[in-house]
Write an enzyme that holds these catalytic residues in place. Sequence first.
Site, PDB file in Angstrom:
ATOM      1  N   SER A 129       0.831  -1.198   0.000  1.00  0.00           N
ATOM      2  CA  SER A 129       0.000   0.000   0.000  1.00  0.00           C
ATOM      3  C   SER A 129       0.863   1.245   0.000  1.00  0.00           C
ATOM      4  O   SER A 129       1.983   1.242   0.541  1.00  0.00           O
ATOM      5  CB  SER A 129      -0.860  -0.020   1.265  1.00  0.00           C
ATOM      6  OG  SER A 129      -1.444   1.230   1.461  1.00  0.00           O
ATOM      7  N   TYR A 154      -1.901  -1.397  11.081  1.00  0.00           N
ATOM      8  CA  TYR A 154      -2.187  -1.863   9.719  1.00  0.00           C
ATOM      9  C   TYR A 154      -1.025  -1.510   8.785  1.00  0.00           C
ATOM     10  O   TYR A 154      -0.483  -2.364   8.086  1.00  0.00           O
ATOM     11  CB  TYR A 154      -3.489  -1.240   9.187  1.00  0.00           C
ATOM     12  CG  TYR A 154      -3.663  -1.445   7.692  1.00  0.00           C
ATOM     13  CD1 TYR A 154      -4.031  -2.682   7.181  1.00  0.00           C
ATOM     14  CD2 TYR A 154      -3.426  -0.408   6.783  1.00  0.00           C
ATOM     15  CE1 TYR A 154      -4.161  -2.879   5.802  1.00  0.00           C
ATOM     16  CE2 TYR A 154      -3.548  -0.601   5.416  1.00  0.00           C
ATOM     17  CZ  TYR A 154      -3.920  -1.834   4.925  1.00  0.00           C
ATOM     18  OH  TYR A 154      -4.038  -2.033   3.574  1.00  0.00           O
ATOM     19  N   LYS A 158       2.034  -3.881   6.604  1.00  0.00           N
ATOM     20  CA  LYS A 158       2.450  -3.808   5.191  1.00  0.00           C
ATOM     21  C   LYS A 158       3.974  -3.679   5.102  1.00  0.00           C
ATOM     22  O   LYS A 158       4.607  -4.329   4.275  1.00  0.00           O
ATOM     23  CB  LYS A 158       1.771  -2.625   4.488  1.00  0.00           C
ATOM     24  CG  LYS A 158       0.262  -2.788   4.336  1.00  0.00           C
ATOM     25  CD  LYS A 158      -0.103  -3.987   3.484  1.00  0.00           C
ATOM     26  CE  LYS A 158      -1.573  -4.257   3.406  1.00  0.00           C
ATOM     27  NZ  LYS A 158      -1.928  -5.596   2.938  1.00  0.00           N
TER      28      LYS A 158
HETATM   29  P1  NAD Z   1     -11.223  -6.977   1.230  1.00  0.00           P
HETATM   30  O1  NAD Z   1     -11.467  -6.980   2.698  1.00  0.00           O
HETATM   31  O2  NAD Z   1     -12.341  -6.719   0.328  1.00  0.00           O
HETATM   32  O3  NAD Z   1     -10.513  -8.333   0.790  1.00  0.00           O
HETATM   33  C1  NAD Z   1      -9.681  -9.054   1.656  1.00  0.00           C
HETATM   34  C2  NAD Z   1     -10.193 -10.477   1.667  1.00  0.00           C
HETATM   35  O4  NAD Z   1      -9.368 -11.261   2.507  1.00  0.00           O
HETATM   36  C3  NAD Z   1     -11.605 -10.586   2.211  1.00  0.00           C
HETATM   37  O5  NAD Z   1     -12.392 -11.324   1.290  1.00  0.00           O
HETATM   38  C4  NAD Z   1     -11.459 -11.343   3.525  1.00  0.00           C
HETATM   39  O6  NAD Z   1     -12.567 -12.162   3.781  1.00  0.00           O
HETATM   40  C5  NAD Z   1     -10.185 -12.117   3.268  1.00  0.00           C
HETATM   41  N1  NAD Z   1      -9.410 -12.486   4.461  1.00  0.00           N
HETATM   42  C6  NAD Z   1      -8.967 -11.688   5.461  1.00  0.00           C
HETATM   43  N2  NAD Z   1      -8.256 -12.416   6.343  1.00  0.00           N
HETATM   44  C7  NAD Z   1      -8.246 -13.695   5.876  1.00  0.00           C
HETATM   45  C8  NAD Z   1      -7.670 -14.894   6.323  1.00  0.00           C
HETATM   46  N3  NAD Z   1      -6.971 -14.958   7.460  1.00  0.00           N
HETATM   47  N4  NAD Z   1      -7.852 -16.025   5.591  1.00  0.00           N
HETATM   48  C9  NAD Z   1      -8.561 -15.986   4.433  1.00  0.00           C
HETATM   49  N5  NAD Z   1      -9.128 -14.877   3.956  1.00  0.00           N
HETATM   50  C10 NAD Z   1      -8.965 -13.731   4.673  1.00  0.00           C
HETATM   51  O7  NAD Z   1     -10.032  -5.921   0.993  1.00  0.00           O
HETATM   52  P2  NAD Z   1      -9.434  -5.375  -0.368  1.00  0.00           P
HETATM   53  O8  NAD Z   1      -9.730  -3.932  -0.432  1.00  0.00           O
HETATM   54  O9  NAD Z   1      -9.787  -6.257  -1.482  1.00  0.00           O
HETATM   55  O10 NAD Z   1      -7.890  -5.508  -0.045  1.00  0.00           O
HETATM   56  C11 NAD Z   1      -7.105  -6.594  -0.498  1.00  0.00           C
HETATM   57  C12 NAD Z   1      -5.665  -6.382  -0.064  1.00  0.00           C
HETATM   58  O11 NAD Z   1      -5.199  -5.144  -0.600  1.00  0.00           O
HETATM   59  C13 NAD Z   1      -5.484  -6.286   1.441  1.00  0.00           C
HETATM   60  O12 NAD Z   1      -4.254  -6.910   1.764  1.00  0.00           O
HETATM   61  C14 NAD Z   1      -5.393  -4.809   1.677  1.00  0.00           C
HETATM   62  O13 NAD Z   1      -4.650  -4.516   2.842  1.00  0.00           O
HETATM   63  C15 NAD Z   1      -4.660  -4.349   0.436  1.00  0.00           C
HETATM   64  N6  NAD Z   1      -4.868  -2.940   0.121  1.00  0.00           N
HETATM   65  C16 NAD Z   1      -6.147  -2.460  -0.026  1.00  0.00           C
HETATM   66  C17 NAD Z   1      -6.350  -1.110  -0.308  1.00  0.00           C
HETATM   67  C18 NAD Z   1      -7.755  -0.552  -0.452  1.00  0.00           C
HETATM   68  O14 NAD Z   1      -7.910   0.659  -0.369  1.00  0.00           O
HETATM   69  N7  NAD Z   1      -8.763  -1.350  -0.684  1.00  0.00           N
HETATM   70  C19 NAD Z   1      -5.256  -0.248  -0.442  1.00  0.00           C
HETATM   71  C20 NAD Z   1      -3.968  -0.776  -0.294  1.00  0.00           C
HETATM   72  C21 NAD Z   1      -3.783  -2.134  -0.013  1.00  0.00           C
END
Ligand code: NAD
Length: 342
Positions: A129, A154, A158
């Site tokens: 991120s 959080y 990362k």
């Molecule tokens: P999201 O919550 O929609 O997707 C994450 C998924 O991981 C969910 O479906 C959740 O059920 C699953 N999950 C969490 N812990 C788990 C575990 N222990 N075992 C199995 N499944 C698990 O979030 P997103 O926005 O799709 O983000 C995906 C990744 O991208 C994350 O790592 C997040 O930190 C990173 N990210 C997101 C953003 C954003 O703004 N959305 C920005 C930067 C980084």
Amino acid sequence: MANQHKTVLVSGGTGYIGSHTAVELINAGYDVVIIDNLVNSEIYSLDGIEKITGKRPAFEKVDTCDMGALRRVFEKYAFDSVIHFAAHKAVGESMDEPLKYYSNNLVSFMNTVELMKEFGRPNVLFSSSATVYGNADTQPVTEQTPRKPAESPYGNTKQIAEDILRDCTRAYRGLHGIALRYFNPIGAHPSALIGELPRGVPNNLVPYITQTAAGIRKELSIFGDDYDTPDGTCLRDFIDIVDLAKAHVATIDRMTQGKMEQDYEIFNVGTGRPVSVLELVKGFERVNNLKLPYRITGRRQGDIPAVWADTTRANEVLGWKAERSLDDTLRAAWAWQQHLGK
Ligand code: NAD
Ligand code: UDP
């Protein structure tokens, strides 16, 4: 198709970024296996993926912190690459419940890397991120811009996970890693069949906007208009979710085609264009032809005034570029909200 029968494991694949990435991987000819414990997503995102692509990815309900269950996935499926999305992602919650974040986000990642090493599976793509840059001294940020100490557990997960990947790819022969540093992902698939599913009151700007437009929230608060920016509101690099998903395909292509120059690489994934919060709000009103009730309120603690990406490296090395217009993205965000309302 060149990628036919290459399989990618997508952990967290029913989530927001994971589901869009699964679609683009399938469109590019990859076979996709999704694992997710559904802690922050719904199983029906698989239906959306299937409707869009005509293919239903294999799915296993697995918690990536459960080493035994994860091992069974490695035994069952022959994939060379994993995209690790599975994580908790609410910055505020991570301040109140740091252990929940350190344990879920890091144990799940370490388990994954450990099994990749043990099973001789070479390619790990990690969801990082822009938060790792914190309040950087110069903008736009490049991959060389020094990371600032994380301001939340959080954000720290990362940084630590990036370091784990760097160290493991250095230590274990044959293991390769790429960290993608996402800027602000927004929008939804243009079909409105998949999108973001925020639980409770959204923290992020665009879901808050769409829920306000839908009448679920009374008004949007704009957190501060006294920043040292052109209109006083914060500047961000809003990246369309489909463009972001395609960056993952370009990254997996690079890994599976043996094109990496180093065992560990980092890419910024953004548009390279700063957009202010107010500009985004006005753009949303204009393209969707509606009025949004909003009010300027005080600054939100911990917000940085401006951050946007230098995307030269992703453009030149990955051969990837953000293509969708902000107008199209904001239309898709509203279409998805309307789909949810049905
Ligand atoms: P999201 O919550 O929609 O997707 C994450 C998924 O991981 C969910 O479906 C959740 O059920 C699953 N999950 C969490 N812990 C788990 C575990 N222990 N075992 C199995 N499944 C698990 O979030 P997103 O926005 O799709 O983000 C995906 C990744 O991208 C994350 O790592 C997040 O930190 C990173 N990210 C997101 C953003 C954003 O703004 N959305 C920005 C930067 C980084
Ligand atoms: N923001 C806002 N009102 C909201 C949510 C967010 O004004 O209800 C602003 C926030 O202050 C920041 C920008 O929108 O400047 C993006 O915030 P978001 O939480 O979506 O992502 P962040 O950049 O913090 O990761």
